[in-house]
Design a protein around this motif. Structure first.
Motif, short mmCIF file in Angstrom:
data_model
loop_
_atom_site.label_atom_id
_atom_site.label_comp_id
_atom_site.label_asym_id
_atom_site.label_seq_id
_atom_site.Cartn_x
_atom_site.Cartn_y
_atom_site.Cartn_z
N LEU A 1 0.83 -1.21 0.00
CA LEU A 1 0.00 0.00 0.00
C LEU A 1 0.86 1.26 0.00
O LEU A 1 0.56 2.24 -0.70
CB LEU A 1 -0.93 0.00 1.21
N LEU A 2 1.93 1.24 0.77
CA LEU A 2 2.83 2.38 0.81
C LEU A 2 3.46 2.63 -0.56
O LEU A 2 3.72 3.78 -0.93
CB LEU A 2 3.92 2.15 1.85
N GLU A 3 3.68 1.57 -1.30
CA GLU A 3 4.30 1.69 -2.62
C GLU A 3 3.30 2.20 -3.66
O GLU A 3 3.64 3.01 -4.53
CB GLU A 3 4.85 0.33 -3.06
N VAL A 4 2.06 1.73 -3.59
CA VAL A 4 1.07 2.03 -4.61
C VAL A 4 0.41 3.39 -4.40
O VAL A 4 0.13 4.11 -5.37
CB VAL A 4 -0.01 0.92 -4.64
N CYS A 5 0.16 3.76 -3.17
CA CYS A 5 -0.62 4.96 -2.86
C CYS A 5 0.28 6.13 -2.46
O CYS A 5 1.37 5.95 -1.92
CB CYS A 5 -1.60 4.67 -1.74
N ASP A 6 -0.22 7.34 -2.72
CA ASP A 6 0.49 8.56 -2.34
C ASP A 6 -0.04 9.14 -1.04
O ASP A 6 0.62 9.98 -0.43
CB ASP A 6 0.36 9.60 -3.45
N GLY A 7 -1.20 8.71 -0.62
CA GLY A 7 -1.79 9.15 0.64
C GLY A 7 -2.94 8.23 0.98
O GLY A 7 -3.37 7.41 0.14
N PHE A 8 -3.46 8.37 2.19
CA PHE A 8 -4.51 7.47 2.66
C PHE A 8 -5.61 8.24 3.38
O PHE A 8 -5.32 9.09 4.24
CB PHE A 8 -3.94 6.41 3.61
N LEU A 9 -6.85 7.93 3.01
CA LEU A 9 -8.01 8.42 3.75
C LEU A 9 -8.47 7.30 4.67
O LEU A 9 -8.92 6.25 4.20
CB LEU A 9 -9.14 8.83 2.80
N ILE B 1 -4.31 -3.98 9.32
CA ILE B 1 -3.73 -3.18 8.24
C ILE B 1 -3.50 -1.74 8.67
O ILE B 1 -2.41 -1.18 8.49
CB ILE B 1 -4.63 -3.22 6.99
N VAL B 2 -4.52 -1.11 9.21
CA VAL B 2 -4.45 0.35 9.40
C VAL B 2 -3.53 0.77 10.54
O VAL B 2 -2.81 1.77 10.40
CB VAL B 2 -5.86 0.94 9.59
N LEU B 3 -3.50 0.03 11.63
CA LEU B 3 -2.66 0.46 12.76
C LEU B 3 -1.18 0.50 12.37
O LEU B 3 -0.50 1.52 12.58
CB LEU B 3 -2.92 -0.41 13.98
N PRO B 4 -0.62 -0.56 11.76
CA PRO B 4 0.77 -0.45 11.31
C PRO B 4 0.95 0.52 10.15
O PRO B 4 2.02 1.13 10.01
CB PRO B 4 1.15 -1.88 10.91
N LEU B 5 -0.09 0.70 9.32
CA LEU B 5 -0.01 1.65 8.22
C LEU B 5 0.16 3.07 8.76
O LEU B 5 0.98 3.86 8.24
CB LEU B 5 -1.27 1.56 7.36
N VAL B 6 -0.58 3.41 9.79
CA VAL B 6 -0.46 4.74 10.41
C VAL B 6 0.96 4.96 10.91
O VAL B 6 1.58 6.01 10.66
CB VAL B 6 -1.48 4.91 11.55
N ARG B 7 1.48 3.98 11.63
CA ARG B 7 2.84 4.14 12.18
C ARG B 7 3.88 4.28 11.08
O ARG B 7 4.82 5.08 11.19
CB ARG B 7 3.15 2.95 13.10
N ALA B 8 3.70 3.53 9.98
CA ALA B 8 4.63 3.64 8.87
C ALA B 8 4.55 5.01 8.21
O ALA B 8 5.57 5.61 7.86
CB ALA B 8 4.36 2.54 7.85
N CYS B 9 3.33 5.52 8.03
CA CYS B 9 3.17 6.84 7.42
C CYS B 9 3.76 7.94 8.30
O CYS B 9 4.37 8.88 7.79
CB CYS B 9 1.69 7.12 7.16
N VAL B 10 3.57 7.83 9.60
CA VAL B 10 4.15 8.81 10.51
C VAL B 10 5.67 8.83 10.35
O VAL B 10 6.30 9.89 10.26
CB VAL B 10 3.76 8.50 11.97
N ALA B 11 6.27 7.65 10.28
CA ALA B 11 7.73 7.56 10.17
C ALA B 11 8.24 8.08 8.83
O ALA B 11 9.28 8.76 8.77
CB ALA B 11 8.18 6.12 10.39
N ARG B 12 7.51 7.79 7.75
CA ARG B 12 7.96 8.14 6.40
C ARG B 12 7.61 9.57 5.99
O ARG B 12 8.22 10.13 5.07
CB ARG B 12 7.31 7.19 5.38
#
Length: 259
Positions: free
Chosen positions: A55-63, A94-105
């Motif tokens: 998801l991080l690779e395919v998407c530029d942002g997340f709602l 999916i979403v909980l680790p996704l949030v943490r990854a987005c915060v870091a990146r």
């Protein structure tokens, strides 16, 4: 120029009590396409089907959308009770680790209702299972009857921190919002800045301190008529600018730069 791809987190549900779907509200896609100027892509939030890295690779942002199921209380160290309602463990995974990854990146996300709560839990915070049962609190739940216009009607003020990102973005310290949630923040997670409050003290707007990217999240539903609403529109516009910058390979747009 291609539009930034916005992953819209889908919710698992059954149609006619038997046909399983991953669904996203039309108003979410409309807000992303019309106001954020992004390409809406509904994400099946199930670790058996997608991974956070993909998801991080395919998407530029997340709602991070709202949804009837709640974050499972085991994710913040509490026991399940009937008050916690229904759950979607695939979405949690999916979403909980996704949030943490987005915060870091520094990859942008915009949290709405359940998404707002997911951001808090992802950062180590906890939730109240039922706001209306707390002394002195309002009933923040969606009215059970009436038209969509009545259910999404503006129902209470939200007051923002003087000089904070929401104040700067809105050009006002107080705005009117809808309210359609049962749960709410109990203890803010690490680095979660509560930047807006309802009249009863319920947190309504947050961002992540020190995150390099866009992390604004709200407890209400700004996707309702986002193109016309003076509170919703600047939120989705700012999110869209952050996603466009990410797609173009520019440095992340932090919450301190949204206005």
């Amino acid at each position: 120029m291609a539009r930034p791809v916005i992953g819209i987190i889908g919710n698992s549900q059954l149609i006619n009590d038997q046909y399983a779907t991953h669904a996203g509200g039309t108003m979410n896609s409309e807000a992303v396409a019309e106001v954020s100027k992004g390409l809406p892509l509904i994400v099946p939030a199930d670790p058996a089907l997608v991974s956070v890295d993909e998801l991080l690779e395919v998407c530029d942002g997340f709602l991070l959308t709202g949804g009837r199921p709640n974050v499972h209380p085991s994710e913040y160290g509490e026991e399940e009770t009937p008050a916690h309602g229904a759950f979607d463990r695939g979405r949690d995974a999916i979403v909980l680790p996704l949030v943490r990854a987005c915060v870091a990146r520094g990859q942008p996300f915009f949290g709405v209702c359940r998404g707002f709560q997911e951001v808090n839990v992802a950062m180590g915070g906890t939730l109240w299972p039922e706001i209306r049962e707390l002394p002195g609190r309002m009933n923040h739940r969606m009215p059970p009857d009436g038209t969509l216009e009545e259910k999404f009607a503006l129902r209470h003020k939200v007051t923002f921190t003087e000089g904070g990102p929401f104040h700067r973005l809105m050009g006002a310290r107080e705005v009117m919002t809808n309210t359609l949630h049962g749960q709410g923040i109990k203890t803010p997670g690490a680095r979660v800045v509560v930047d807006g409050l309802a009249p009863d003290g319920t947190p309504e707007a947050v961002w992540i301190e020190g995150a390099p990217g866009f992390t604004l999240s709200v407890q209400w539903h700004p996707e309702w008529r986002a193109s016309a609403d003076p509170v919703s529109r600047p939120l989705f516009e700012a999110f869209g600018r952050a996603a466009s910058a990410w797609a173009e390979g520019k440095r992340p747009v932090s919450v301190r730069e949204v206005a």
